[in-house]
Design an enzyme around this catalytic site. Structure first.
Site, short mmCIF file in Angstrom:
data_model
loop_
_atom_site.label_atom_id
_atom_site.label_comp_id
_atom_site.label_asym_id
_atom_site.label_seq_id
_atom_site.Cartn_x
_atom_site.Cartn_y
_atom_site.Cartn_z
N ARG A 19 0.85 -1.20 0.00
CA ARG A 19 0.00 0.00 0.00
C ARG A 19 0.88 1.23 0.00
O ARG A 19 1.86 1.31 0.73
CB ARG A 19 -0.92 0.04 1.23
CG ARG A 19 -1.90 1.22 1.19
CD ARG A 19 -2.66 1.36 2.48
NE ARG A 19 -1.79 1.61 3.63
CZ ARG A 19 -1.24 2.79 3.90
NH1 ARG A 19 -1.43 3.83 3.13
NH2 ARG A 19 -0.46 2.92 4.97
N VAL A 20 0.53 2.18 -0.88
CA VAL A 20 1.09 3.52 -0.83
C VAL A 20 -0.10 4.45 -0.66
O VAL A 20 -1.21 4.14 -1.07
CB VAL A 20 1.94 3.87 -2.08
CG1 VAL A 20 3.22 3.06 -2.10
CG2 VAL A 20 1.16 3.68 -3.36
N SER A 21 0.14 5.61 -0.06
CA SER A 21 -0.97 6.50 0.31
C SER A 21 -1.58 7.27 -0.86
O SER A 21 -2.75 7.60 -0.83
CB SER A 21 -0.50 7.50 1.38
OG SER A 21 -0.13 6.79 2.54
N THR A 22 -0.76 7.55 -1.87
CA THR A 22 -1.28 8.35 -2.99
C THR A 22 -0.85 7.73 -4.31
O THR A 22 0.10 6.94 -4.37
CB THR A 22 -0.74 9.80 -2.96
OG1 THR A 22 0.67 9.76 -3.17
CG2 THR A 22 -1.05 10.49 -1.63
N GLN A 31 2.87 8.21 -5.22
CA GLN A 31 3.92 7.46 -4.53
C GLN A 31 4.23 6.17 -5.28
O GLN A 31 3.38 5.59 -5.94
CB GLN A 31 3.51 7.15 -3.09
CG GLN A 31 3.51 8.39 -2.21
CD GLN A 31 3.11 8.05 -0.79
OE1 GLN A 31 2.25 7.22 -0.56
NE2 GLN A 31 3.72 8.72 0.17
#
Length: 151
Positions: free
Chosen positions: A12-15, A18
């Site tokens: 998982r990356v936040s945006t 990223q």
């Protein structure tokens, strides 16, 4: 002969901006097949994530889930503990947190192992949530200071 465990990875990356490559490389180096790596580009504020939900549906007692670090799974102390319980207790899958080798549910299946895993998870979840809160507080203070300077 023991059944071979099915290996999965969660990233998982936040945006959307990223890059998830670092996490994917770490999973592949540990033997996670690319087709079993689930990637979400979304905030960790809750677990309403499409790829995470797909992954959960596949997990069972024959599964091992790799994640790079505990904060990739989530940031909220309460939610992290709940998801850990769902994965390890309800689904019966094992979890390995690459950056925190003590969080490997394959190692010790007895009462003591479960207690240690749950205790470490609770501590790390608390730290992750505190860190997240501190970052947001500092951002707010920085914005306020810039506005006060006329910026």
């Amino acid at each position: 002969m023991q059944n071979e465990k099915k290996i999965y990875g969660y990233v998982r990356v936040s945006t959307k901006e990223q890059n998830e490559d670092r996490q994917i490389i770490a999973l592949k180096e540990l033997g996670v097949p690319e087709e079993n790596i689930f990637v979400d580009k979304i905030s960790g504020k809750d677990f309403d994530r499409p790829q995470y939900k797909r992954l959960l549906r596949r997990l069972n007692t024959e599964s091992v889930l790799y994640i790079k670090s505990i904060d990739r799974l989530g940031r909220s102390y309460k939610d992290l503990c709940e998801q850990w319980r769902i994965i390890t207790k309800d689904k019966g899958a094992d979890i390995i947190v690459i950056d925190m080798p003590i969080l490997d549910t394959r190692k010790e299946k007895g009462l003591l192992g479960t207690f240690i895993s749950d205790l470490i998870l609770a501590l790390l979840s608390y730290v992750a949530e505190s860190e997240y809160s501190t970052i947001h507080q500092r951002q707010a203070e920085g914005i306020a200071a810039a506005k006060a300077r006329g910026g």
